[in-house]
Design a protein around this motif. Structure first.
Motif, PDB file in Angstrom:
ATOM      1  N   TRP A  21     -11.974  20.437 -26.022  1.00 18.84           N
ATOM      2  CA  TRP A  21     -12.046  19.100 -25.432  1.00 18.84           C
ATOM      3  C   TRP A  21     -10.954  18.978 -24.380  1.00 18.84           C
ATOM      4  CZ3 TRP A  21      -7.653  16.151 -26.168  1.00 18.84           C
ATOM      5  CH2 TRP A  21      -6.794  16.560 -27.188  1.00 18.84           C
ATOM      6  N   VAL A  22     -11.146  18.021 -23.483  1.00 26.79           N
ATOM      7  CA  VAL A  22     -10.200  17.786 -22.401  1.00 26.79           C
ATOM      8  C   VAL A  22      -9.831  16.314 -22.429  1.00 26.79           C
ATOM      9  CG1 VAL A  22      -9.839  17.866 -19.900  1.00 26.79           C
ATOM     10  CG2 VAL A  22     -11.240  19.613 -21.015  1.00 26.79           C
ATOM     11  N   PHE A  23      -8.547  16.028 -22.350  1.00 24.26           N
ATOM     12  CA  PHE A  23      -8.049  14.659 -22.374  1.00 24.26           C
ATOM     13  C   PHE A  23      -8.134  14.059 -20.973  1.00 24.26           C
ATOM     14  CE2 PHE A  23      -4.385  11.643 -22.393  1.00 24.26           C
ATOM     15  CZ  PHE A  23      -4.911  10.760 -23.321  1.00 24.26           C
ATOM     16  N   GLN A  24      -8.685  12.847 -20.892  1.00 26.08           N
ATOM     17  CA  GLN A  24      -8.813  12.160 -19.611  1.00 26.08           C
ATOM     18  C   GLN A  24      -7.951  10.906 -19.621  1.00 26.08           C
ATOM     19  OE1 GLN A  24     -12.712  10.650 -18.777  1.00 26.08           O
ATOM     20  NE2 GLN A  24     -11.989   9.486 -17.033  1.00 26.08           N
ATOM     21  N   MET A  25      -7.203  10.708 -18.562  1.00 24.14           N
ATOM     22  CA  MET A  25      -6.473   9.461 -18.369  1.00 24.14           C
ATOM     23  C   MET A  25      -6.527   9.131 -16.888  1.00 24.14           C
ATOM     24  SD  MET A  25      -2.606  10.661 -19.029  1.00 24.14           S
ATOM     25  CE  MET A  25      -1.909  12.093 -18.272  1.00 24.14           C
ATOM     26  N   ASP A  26      -6.178   7.891 -16.546  1.00 20.34           N
ATOM     27  CA  ASP A  26      -6.368   7.458 -15.165  1.00 20.34           C
ATOM     28  C   ASP A  26      -5.165   7.683 -14.253  1.00 20.34           C
ATOM     29  OD1 ASP A  26      -4.613   5.515 -15.948  1.00 20.34           O
ATOM     30  OD2 ASP A  26      -5.988   3.848 -15.684  1.00 20.34           O
ATOM     31  N   ASN A  27      -4.131   8.337 -14.742  1.00 20.36           N
ATOM     32  CA  ASN A  27      -2.944   8.654 -13.957  1.00 20.36           C
ATOM     33  C   ASN A  27      -2.167   7.445 -13.474  1.00 20.36           C
ATOM     34  OD1 ASN A  27      -3.166  11.435 -14.217  1.00 20.36           O
ATOM     35  ND2 ASN A  27      -4.518  11.601 -12.469  1.00 20.36           N
ATOM     36  N   HIS A  31       1.266   5.849 -17.541  1.00 19.77           N
ATOM     37  CA  HIS A  31       0.660   6.835 -18.430  1.00 19.77           C
ATOM     38  C   HIS A  31       1.137   8.261 -18.145  1.00 19.77           C
ATOM     39  CE1 HIS A  31      -2.896   3.850 -18.444  1.00 19.77           C
ATOM     40  NE2 HIS A  31      -2.011   3.520 -19.354  1.00 19.77           N
ATOM     41  N   THR A  32       1.874   8.431 -17.055  1.00 19.88           N
ATOM     42  CA  THR A  32       2.212   9.791 -16.624  1.00 19.88           C
ATOM     43  C   THR A  32       3.721  10.036 -16.553  1.00 19.88           C
ATOM     44  OG1 THR A  32       2.032   9.105 -14.310  1.00 19.88           O
ATOM     45  CG2 THR A  32       0.070  10.088 -15.312  1.00 19.88           C
ATOM     46  N   LEU A  48      -7.479  16.528 -17.912  1.00 25.16           N
ATOM     47  CA  LEU A  48      -8.394  16.573 -16.784  1.00 25.16           C
ATOM     48  C   LEU A  48      -7.664  16.146 -15.510  1.00 25.16           C
ATOM     49  CD1 LEU A  48     -11.390  16.908 -15.865  1.00 25.16           C
ATOM     50  CD2 LEU A  48     -11.657  14.466 -16.330  1.00 25.16           C
ATOM     51  N   GLU A  49      -7.771  16.963 -14.463  1.00 25.61           N
ATOM     52  CA  GLU A  49      -7.203  16.555 -13.176  1.00 25.61           C
ATOM     53  C   GLU A  49      -7.997  15.354 -12.703  1.00 25.61           C
ATOM     54  OE1 GLU A  49      -6.357  19.341 -10.076  1.00 25.61           O
ATOM     55  OE2 GLU A  49      -6.219  20.972 -11.534  1.00 25.61           O
ATOM     56  N   TRP A  50      -7.278  14.331 -12.250  1.00 25.98           N
ATOM     57  CA  TRP A  50      -7.931  13.060 -11.980  1.00 25.98           C
ATOM     58  C   TRP A  50      -7.226  12.339 -10.854  1.00 25.98           C
ATOM     59  CZ3 TRP A  50     -12.370  12.124 -14.216  1.00 25.98           C
ATOM     60  CH2 TRP A  50     -12.895  10.843 -14.196  1.00 25.98           C
ATOM     61  N   PRO A  51      -7.960  11.830  -9.877  1.00 22.88           N
ATOM     62  CA  PRO A  51      -7.302  11.064  -8.823  1.00 22.88           C
ATOM     63  C   PRO A  51      -6.687   9.790  -9.397  1.00 22.88           C
ATOM     64  CG  PRO A  51      -9.684  11.181  -8.446  1.00 22.88           C
ATOM     65  CD  PRO A  51      -9.391  11.938  -9.691  1.00 22.88           C
ATOM     66  N   SER A  52      -5.524   9.440  -8.940  1.00 21.01           N
ATOM     67  CA  SER A  52      -4.807   8.283  -9.474  1.00 21.01           C
ATOM     68  C   SER A  52      -5.588   7.000  -9.276  1.00 21.01           C
ATOM     69  CB  SER A  52      -3.448   8.177  -8.795  1.00 21.01           C
ATOM     70  OG  SER A  52      -2.725   7.126  -9.348  1.00 21.01           O
ATOM     71  N   GLN A  53      -5.796   6.292 -10.359  1.00 24.96           N
ATOM     72  CA  GLN A  53      -6.428   4.970 -10.363  1.00 24.96           C
ATOM     73  C   GLN A  53      -7.729   4.947  -9.566  1.00 24.96           C
ATOM     74  OE1 GLN A  53      -3.304   2.342  -9.089  1.00 24.96           O
ATOM     75  NE2 GLN A  53      -2.022   2.877 -10.810  1.00 24.96           N
ATOM     76  N   SER A  54      -8.561   5.955  -9.728  1.00 22.70           N
ATOM     77  CA  SER A  54      -9.806   6.064  -8.987  1.00 22.70           C
ATOM     78  C   SER A  54     -10.816   5.022  -9.459  1.00 22.70           C
ATOM     79  CB  SER A  54     -10.380   7.472  -9.147  1.00 22.70           C
ATOM     80  OG  SER A  54     -10.510   7.793 -10.500  1.00 22.70           O
ATOM     81  N   PRO A  55     -11.606   4.471  -8.543  1.00 26.90           N
ATOM     82  CA  PRO A  55     -12.568   3.436  -8.922  1.00 26.90           C
ATOM     83  C   PRO A  55     -13.743   4.023  -9.698  1.00 26.90           C
ATOM     84  CG  PRO A  55     -12.864   4.024  -6.636  1.00 26.90           C
ATOM     85  CD  PRO A  55     -11.660   4.788  -7.130  1.00 26.90           C
ATOM     86  N   ASP A  56     -14.212   3.289 -10.665  1.00 30.21           N
ATOM     87  CA  ASP A  56     -15.483   3.566 -11.336  1.00 30.21           C
ATOM     88  C   ASP A  56     -15.583   4.876 -12.103  1.00 30.21           C
ATOM     89  OD1 ASP A  56     -16.614   1.209 -10.177  1.00 30.21           O
ATOM     90  OD2 ASP A  56     -16.878   2.321  -8.332  1.00 30.21           O
ATOM     91  N   LEU A  57     -14.488   5.555 -12.348  1.00 31.77           N
ATOM     92  CA  LEU A  57     -14.608   6.873 -12.956  1.00 31.77           C
ATOM     93  C   LEU A  57     -14.154   6.927 -14.407  1.00 31.77           C
ATOM     94  CD1 LEU A  57     -13.494   9.183 -10.024  1.00 31.77           C
ATOM     95  CD2 LEU A  57     -15.799   8.739 -10.859  1.00 31.77           C
ATOM     96  N   ASN A  58     -13.800   5.830 -14.989  1.00 34.37           N
ATOM     97  CA  ASN A  58     -13.284   5.875 -16.346  1.00 34.37           C
ATOM     98  C   ASN A  58     -14.119   4.968 -17.251  1.00 34.37           C
ATOM     99  OD1 ASN A  58     -11.784   6.114 -18.648  1.00 34.37           O
ATOM    100  ND2 ASN A  58      -9.826   5.799 -17.634  1.00 34.37           N
ATOM    101  N   PRO A  59     -14.895   5.548 -18.178  1.00 34.02           N
ATOM    102  CA  PRO A  59     -15.738   4.728 -19.051  1.00 34.02           C
ATOM    103  C   PRO A  59     -14.951   3.674 -19.841  1.00 34.02           C
ATOM    104  CG  PRO A  59     -16.307   7.038 -19.288  1.00 34.02           C
ATOM    105  CD  PRO A  59     -15.076   6.982 -18.434  1.00 34.02           C
ATOM    106  N   ILE A  60     -13.673   3.906 -20.100  1.00 34.87           N
ATOM    107  CA  ILE A  60     -12.901   2.937 -20.872  1.00 34.87           C
ATOM    108  C   ILE A  60     -12.770   1.627 -20.112  1.00 34.87           C
ATOM    109  CG2 ILE A  60     -10.602   3.616 -20.068  1.00 34.87           C
ATOM    110  CD1 ILE A  60     -11.417   2.762 -23.704  1.00 34.87           C
ATOM    111  N   ASP A  61     -12.817   1.674 -18.775  1.00 35.47           N
ATOM    112  CA  ASP A  61     -12.737   0.436 -18.009  1.00 35.47           C
ATOM    113  C   ASP A  61     -13.896  -0.493 -18.346  1.00 35.47           C
ATOM    114  OD1 ASP A  61     -10.376   1.137 -16.749  1.00 35.47           O
ATOM    115  OD2 ASP A  61     -11.392   2.049 -15.041  1.00 35.47           O
TER     116      ASP A  61
END
Length: 122
Positions: A21-27, A31-32, A48-61
């Motif tokens: 599994w890979v951990f996802q966070m919004d950067n 959180h970092t 998971l490499e993730w753009p900082s505070q990217s729109p629409d990409l985090n299901p938790i939102d």
């Protein structure tokens, strides 16, 4: 970091993710922090490499939006009531709802790609 320490392994186990599994966070900067990054590295958590505070990409939102909607309907008048309502309403959100958010993720990613990273209906 305290939340990760208390809940990460339990969540992985409950979700039956196994070892790959890979951990996802919004950067978000909170959180970092260096201490969290070190803890994740020490625990060999793949992030998971993730753009900082990217729109629409985090299901938790979407999950947070649902919780806000449920709590707002009660119109809490003080902090203690708000806290109680958040906990109560959180407990009512069914895991199937969470699963549907994740299942819709490929469609969301397609739209984000189509809109070249700009906001989508998600």
């Amino acid at each position: 970091m305290d939340i990760l320490k208390q809940h990460l392994k339990t969540s992985v186990r409950k979700l039956k993710l196994g070892r790959k599994w890979v951990f996802q966070m919004d950067n978000d900067p909170k959180h970092t922090s260096k201490v969290v990054a070190k803890w994740l590295k020490d625990k060999k958590v793949k992030v998971l490499e993730w753009p900082s505070q990217s729109p629409d990409l985090n299901p938790i939102d979407n999950l947070w939006a649902e919780l806000k909607k449920l709590v707002r309907a009660w119109r809490p008048t003080h902090l203690t009531q708000l806290h109680q309502l958040c906990q109560g309403e959180w407990a009512t959100i069914h895991p199937i709802y969470c699963g549907k958010l994740v299942e819709g993720y490929p469609k969301c990613l397609t739209q984000v790609n189509q809109f070249k990273g700009n906001a989508t209906k998600y």
